[in-house]
Write an enzyme that holds these catalytic residues in place. Sequence first.
Site, PDB file in Angstrom:
ATOM      1  N   LEU A 134       0.812  -1.214   0.000  1.00 25.67           N
ATOM      2  CA  LEU A 134       0.000   0.000   0.000  1.00 25.67           C
ATOM      3  C   LEU A 134       0.844   1.262   0.000  1.00 25.67           C
ATOM      4  O   LEU A 134       0.298   2.376  -0.094  1.00 25.67           O
ATOM      5  CB  LEU A 134      -0.910   0.016   1.246  1.00 25.67           C
ATOM      6  CG  LEU A 134      -1.809  -1.216   1.426  1.00 25.67           C
ATOM      7  CD1 LEU A 134      -2.557  -1.127   2.752  1.00 25.67           C
ATOM      8  CD2 LEU A 134      -2.789  -1.352   0.277  1.00 25.67           C
ATOM      9  N   TYR A 161       1.750  11.289 -11.932  1.00 27.50           N
ATOM     10  CA  TYR A 161       1.263  10.346 -10.920  1.00 27.50           C
ATOM     11  C   TYR A 161       0.731   9.086 -11.588  1.00 27.50           C
ATOM     12  O   TYR A 161       1.070   7.963 -11.198  1.00 27.50           O
ATOM     13  CB  TYR A 161       0.177  11.004 -10.077  1.00 27.50           C
ATOM     14  CG  TYR A 161      -0.446  10.091  -9.039  1.00 27.50           C
ATOM     15  CD1 TYR A 161       0.313   9.566  -7.992  1.00 27.50           C
ATOM     16  CD2 TYR A 161      -1.802   9.747  -9.101  1.00 27.50           C
ATOM     17  CE1 TYR A 161      -0.249   8.728  -7.047  1.00 27.50           C
ATOM     18  CE2 TYR A 161      -2.375   8.910  -8.157  1.00 27.50           C
ATOM     19  CZ  TYR A 161      -1.592   8.406  -7.131  1.00 27.50           C
ATOM     20  OH  TYR A 161      -2.158   7.572  -6.195  1.00 27.50           O
ATOM     21  N   LYS A 194       2.108   5.155 -11.336  1.00 29.25           N
ATOM     22  CA  LYS A 194       1.251   4.057 -10.890  1.00 29.25           C
ATOM     23  C   LYS A 194       1.194   2.951 -11.956  1.00 29.25           C
ATOM     24  O   LYS A 194       1.245   1.760 -11.629  1.00 29.25           O
ATOM     25  CB  LYS A 194      -0.158   4.579 -10.592  1.00 29.25           C
ATOM     26  CG  LYS A 194      -0.282   5.284  -9.257  1.00 29.25           C
ATOM     27  CD  LYS A 194      -0.019   4.334  -8.107  1.00 29.25           C
ATOM     28  CE  LYS A 194      -0.315   4.929  -6.759  1.00 29.25           C
ATOM     29  NZ  LYS A 194      -0.035   3.985  -5.647  1.00 29.25           N
ATOM     30  N   ASN A 197     -11.315   7.416  -5.568  1.00 33.17           N
ATOM     31  CA  ASN A 197     -11.107   8.204  -4.348  1.00 33.17           C
ATOM     32  C   ASN A 197     -11.683   7.444  -3.156  1.00 33.17           C
ATOM     33  O   ASN A 197     -12.876   7.123  -3.132  1.00 33.17           O
ATOM     34  CB  ASN A 197     -11.798   9.559  -4.477  1.00 33.17           C
ATOM     35  CG  ASN A 197     -11.205  10.388  -5.599  1.00 33.17           C
ATOM     36  OD1 ASN A 197     -10.141  10.964  -5.461  1.00 33.17           O
ATOM     37  ND2 ASN A 197     -11.899  10.434  -6.728  1.00 33.17           N
ATOM     38  N   PRO A 243     -41.956  12.930  41.197  1.00 32.88           N
ATOM     39  CA  PRO A 243     -42.755  12.021  42.037  1.00 32.88           C
ATOM     40  C   PRO A 243     -44.197  12.502  42.181  1.00 32.88           C
ATOM     41  O   PRO A 243     -44.454  13.684  42.418  1.00 32.88           O
ATOM     42  CB  PRO A 243     -42.021  12.043  43.377  1.00 32.88           C
ATOM     43  CG  PRO A 243     -40.601  12.351  43.019  1.00 32.88           C
ATOM     44  CD  PRO A 243     -40.681  13.311  41.869  1.00 32.88           C
ATOM     45  N   GLY A 244     -45.144  11.568  42.003  1.00 32.02           N
ATOM     46  CA  GLY A 244     -46.554  11.866  42.162  1.00 32.02           C
ATOM     47  C   GLY A 244     -47.209  12.554  40.987  1.00 32.02           C
ATOM     48  O   GLY A 244     -48.418  12.799  40.998  1.00 32.02           O
TER      49      GLY A 244
END
Length: 391
Positions: free
Chosen positions: A64, A114, A118, A143, A297-298
Amino acid sequence: MNILITGAKGFIGKNLAETLNNIKNGKDQSFNLTNNLTIFKFDIDTDPKMLDFYCQKADFIFHLAGVNRPEDQSEYMKGNLGFTSILLDTLRKYKKRPPVMLSSSIQAEMNNPYGQSKRAGEELVFQYSIDTKSPVYVYRFPNVFGKWCRPNYNSVVATFCNNIANDIPIMVSDPAIVMNLVYIDDVIVELINCLKGNATKDNNLCSVSETYKIALGEIVDLLYSFKASRDMFSDAKLTIPDMSNTFTKKLYATYLSYLPTDGFSYDLKMNCDNRGSFTEIIRSYDKGQFSVNISKPGITKGNHWHNTKNEKFIVVSGRGVIRFRKIGIDMHGCKYPIIEYFVDDEHLKVVDIPTGYTHHIENLCNNDLVTLIWCNECFNSNKPDTFYEEV
């Protein structure tokens, strides 16, 4: 199995190494791969002498390593061809013939420095396969996007995710440009399949099956919508993107990974009174909303009914009772009987709130009663579909 990863600190390399480590340590069994793995990592700062050792031991090589943005264009050939040549020559020296996977690019089809570097690396690997009869797998990746990709380098998605998440302006030269994208997790799945001998191959080249073609402007719009969903002053506040769209789901996961470390949380608007509070947590375009209700509560909350709106109640803290009564009168002219469901945090259960039934929830304990509520539609003040009537 001994696995060598070159470029192990790069975007793809890091994701692959972490996945293989999880497999090795028994944390990820989804790939049905032996956990008897040894992982060798080679990168630009690794002692070059280690390459000899790794090449003697490797049973499979993920190559890689490469150069994407050199200061001098001549470094393309040095990084993408030169090191590939060194790697293959080292294998030849020790008469090793492990399978080699090469990370190339769709740029290999283009006549730029590039792309030329490659393509030259590909040709070198193919010739190595002819000479040694070793299997090779060449991937021309489009990409790649996902977590851990370096922003402001060679990925516009990483750059836009980072900048938008961190309130940095972005420049969009042409929103109509169509991007060819692949998600990092899909790449890793394919690479593990390649390791197992099940690469997706077409003639000499391999590929990732799940790719996306999407306009740059659409990506930007999605990213800004993700940002707006975390802003309580936005009309899109609390809205979860469409997770049935696989690209949106993957882009959203990517965006969140670029949030600043002090920005993982965001405030919610609590609607408080002497009875407790009610707070919306999540909204969605097609699956309603999720909220939390706290009753003192209640206290009894509710005493209303709905025509179409339906809810699910889950008490996660405290003890209470949910009561229902069907609207109207029965054939004898009497109100329908009251139905009771007692709920508490020791026996979690879902209680469906049916349409046409007035209902309420009463706190029967001395602490706050905390109820999670899912509703099939987001609250709309212009059409609340909520009608007061005592149970």
